[in-house]
Scaffold this motif. Sequence first.
Motif, short mmCIF file in Angstrom:
data_model
loop_
_atom_site.label_atom_id
_atom_site.label_comp_id
_atom_site.label_asym_id
_atom_site.label_seq_id
_atom_site.Cartn_x
_atom_site.Cartn_y
_atom_site.Cartn_z
N TYR A 516 0.86 -1.18 0.00
CA TYR A 516 0.00 0.00 0.00
C TYR A 516 0.90 1.23 0.00
O TYR A 516 1.77 1.38 0.86
CB TYR A 516 -0.92 0.03 1.22
N TYR A 518 1.13 5.49 -0.21
CA TYR A 518 0.43 6.74 0.07
C TYR A 518 1.39 7.89 -0.24
O TYR A 518 2.51 7.92 0.26
CB TYR A 518 0.00 6.76 1.53
N LYS A 520 1.62 12.19 -0.55
CA LYS A 520 1.04 13.51 -0.36
C LYS A 520 2.07 14.56 -0.76
O LYS A 520 3.22 14.50 -0.32
CB LYS A 520 0.62 13.71 1.10
N VAL A 532 -4.29 13.35 -2.37
CA VAL A 532 -3.43 12.21 -2.11
C VAL A 532 -3.47 11.22 -3.28
O VAL A 532 -4.53 10.94 -3.84
CB VAL A 532 -3.87 11.51 -0.81
N ASP A 534 -2.79 7.28 -3.88
CA ASP A 534 -2.54 6.04 -3.16
C ASP A 534 -3.02 4.87 -4.00
O ASP A 534 -3.83 5.02 -4.91
CB ASP A 534 -3.19 6.04 -1.77
#
Length: 782
Positions: A516, A518, A520, A532, A534
């Motif tokens: 996963y 992520y 920003k 974001v 992701d």
Amino acid sequence: MAGCVSLAALADELRQFDIPAQALDGALTQLADQADLRLLYPAELVAKLRSQPLTGRHAPEQALQILLHASGLSARKTAEHTFTVEAAPAKQSAEPQSAATMPAVSVVGEAVYDLNSPDNRDYAVRAAASATKTDTPLMETPVNIQIIPKAVLNDQQIIQMTDALKNVAGATVSHGSGGLSDDIFLRGFRSSTFFRNGFRIDSQFASIGTRQMANVERLEVIKGPAAIMYGRMEPGGMVNVVTKQPLATPYYALQQQFGSFDLYRTSLDATGPLSDDDTLLYRFNGSFESSASFRDLVDSERTFIAPMLTWNVSPRTQISLEMEYRHDNLIDDNNTWPYLNGGFINMPRSRNLMEAGKVRVEEKLIGLNWSHQFNDDWSIKQRFVADLLDNVQHWTSAAADTLLPGNLLPRSQTLIDGTHNTYFTTLDLTGRFATGPLAHTLLLGGDYYRVDHISDPYSAELANIDVYHPVHNADIVSPWVSAGWGGNNSADYIGIYAQDQIKLPHGLHVLGGFRYQYVKQWDNLSHTAQPVDDDVTPRVGVLWQAQDWLSFYGNYIENFGVSNQWAISASGKPLPPESAQQWEIGSKFEFFDGKFSATLAYYDITKQNVVTRDPNSPFNSNFSIAAGEVRSRGPEVDIRGELLPGWNLIATYSNFDTRVTKDNNGLQGNRLYAVPRNVGSLWSTYDVLGGELRGVKVGGGVTMRDGSTDGTGDNYQTAGYATVDLLAAYSWKVDKSKLTAQLNVYNLLDKSYFTDAYISGASSSRTIGTPRAFLGSIKLEF
């Protein structure tokens, strides 16, 4: 309480061993298991000791001697196939050796060295950690990994990382950022990113200098998407630079290189223990390089140092502190070559139509790594890295696509004062356990990057230049103005991943995992943040090791690609990041106890969400949608290793079927920029191992490739070419030291060639191949 390992009868033939450096108790247990030995010793005798690594073919008694080297222990034969490990007796220089002490054992057959030994001459490597973050044999890994070890780097005298990639099928390079960045193409996809021991270094195609090679142990190339382990990247693969580590055995080397175009390079390598018990080790690498160029107005001066300390706190705990410092004074050369009236103008390849674009780069990297082994099955490791880069860049470039009267080319200069700081940490927990007949290697981990980037560009006009009769004039003829594309931006990258490697009966191996990611990003000046990005990216692979020397594998991998948040959509909403999927099948071969290997593969990669024009908006609106698609597929062959004692070979071939499959800008069906259709290489060396010519080494190779397009559909294609390289070297002993004199010749036939080109009228450019060049070296090792 005595440690005791009992096993079956022993045969005194050579055996293959692969026991990494570890707690001595664990290493002795593995040796007893693999060599059918019975070893007796008090547990407290080895409790705080670490073993030497043991790799290659050895007689069992010789293998035991290697593990005990520098431990202060010796082995005494007490019965058939049984040895007692005890404290070594004090050395008596004038007395004969006790008959009860195990005598020195000579190596039978060819010499075998540890992978990290400075004396290692192997072209083939049997295991790597880059693809899975676990040290897994390549024959058990359902991913295509190719390794360029130190022996190849030394034989070819590689002082620029991208020059080594000709030894890998599917890898090509270009001349990005005026030749001042590592511009890498893997399976047809261009990338400005490489990794250092798993830490991402992204030049973003800025002129910030290329990777220094003084402390490089080997290059590990993972083909295909590697986002599951390393996050956002291009789907063609990645290059991981593995650096030299401190050694317990003292080693010192001083090398002086000198070559064409006033190249002088001095490098130093020193390593060994700082304490009597080998708990504190050090390594120091450094280099200084000064060079001109076959191109006018181009030169460079590069300084690099890389100290490292390792503290073996206990047999199971290790802490390392490392640093790299780089200071480069460089010249940006964008290879401007006007394309007029349907062709490039006639001019010598040395001609530079720009001025000397001076670039100064200072980079400081500091890292802290620690690891702990809870027991023989579970371990944890963590790394911290801070990479701080300051640079001042002067770019000179053509300012128009057409010439002014008098064949004058308008020019401009851009001044960029910038910083690029990256902070990184990663934590990995690895465990081995069984569930019935299934053996698992489980990896749980996460990583975090913080990137801060500041640039403040200004531009001005330079004096025009006559492209046919150039007279250089570096005068600025207009006021400096802001270039308008600077910024002060930051980004956080957070990744969490899990992976299980399952070993089943009958030679079956299954690899599965996911990540996963992520991301920003925000602007520190406007105090605005982007939405974001992701995604979850899986990887699945299956491998069947039908024989010890033969494996068949396949994999399916998804990729998390670059951000599209720079693009403008008609709705004002940001576009999703690029994504990709790969299917790959292949086979792996390993012969002569792993000294010779081959990989045959076929892959198919599709990249989506490529930015293209929005067809529902006015043509000149600059609105975009993420609907483009690119495909790359084809076969690859990698062959490398030792065919006969002293005879090494590398052979590669790849066929790139790269196309734009969806696009609204008229590019559909075009081949990708700078990617040839066929690329192949052959390199071979012979090292005389005995007789009057012992120490002589000769070799040579050829690199071949088709032409490439600029991806715009203008029907221009560079010509294909082949270049020939040669090697001659001689090594001899001077007391306890070794001297090596070496000469490499590159582009022996002085072929005039261009690897790629970009067509844009008078401001066109093409990457100019280096003419015939010589590189000599004198190296002292002791």
